[in-house]
Enzyme design. Structure first.
Site, PDB file in Angstrom:
ATOM      1  N   ASP A   1       0.821  -1.218   0.000  1.00  0.00           N
ATOM      2  CA  ASP A   1       0.000   0.000   0.000  1.00  0.00           C
ATOM      3  C   ASP A   1       0.855   1.269   0.000  1.00  0.00           C
ATOM      4  OD1 ASP A   1       0.923  -0.416   2.535  1.00  0.00           O
ATOM      5  OD2 ASP A   1      -0.917   0.143   3.536  1.00  0.00           O
TER       6      ASP A   1
ATOM      7  N   ASP B   1       2.466   2.580   7.507  1.00  0.00           N
ATOM      8  CA  ASP B   1       3.539   3.188   8.300  1.00  0.00           C
ATOM      9  C   ASP B   1       3.190   4.622   8.683  1.00  0.00           C
ATOM     10  OD1 ASP B   1       4.924   0.844   8.103  1.00  0.00           O
ATOM     11  OD2 ASP B   1       6.345   1.558   6.596  1.00  0.00           O
TER      12      ASP B   1
END
Length: 87
Positions: free
Chosen positions: A42, A64
């Protein structure tokens, strides 16, 4: 992850709960990507290209980003939000 879920269940403020939710969600997203795709998938690339202008921001991972936002929220709360203690 289990300890984060326990911490989330005992969260004393909305900021703590949202921050922990972001951390848990980001970690779960990365784990799911690893299981399904065998890699983290992603990523986002922001760029603008015209005839006279070219801008390209770095590629980053959404999971993240959620983890970092959650950690920033926890750091903000622990360092800057005043705590009131009863005497």
């Amino acid at each position: 992850m289990a300890l984060l879920l326990v911490w989330l269940a005992r969260a004393g403020s909305r900021l703590t709960a949202v921050s922990l939710g972001l951390i848990i969600g980001g970690a779960a997203g990365n784990a799911i990507d690893r299981l399904i795709h065998e890699a983290v998938a992603d990523f986002i690339l922001f760029h603008i290209t015209t005839e006279s202008f070219r801008f390209s921001w770095y590629v980053f991972n959404l999971a993240d980003t959620a983890i970092v936002a959650g950690v920033v929220g926890l750091l903000y709360e622990s360092a800057l939000v005043p705590r009131f203690r009863s005497s």
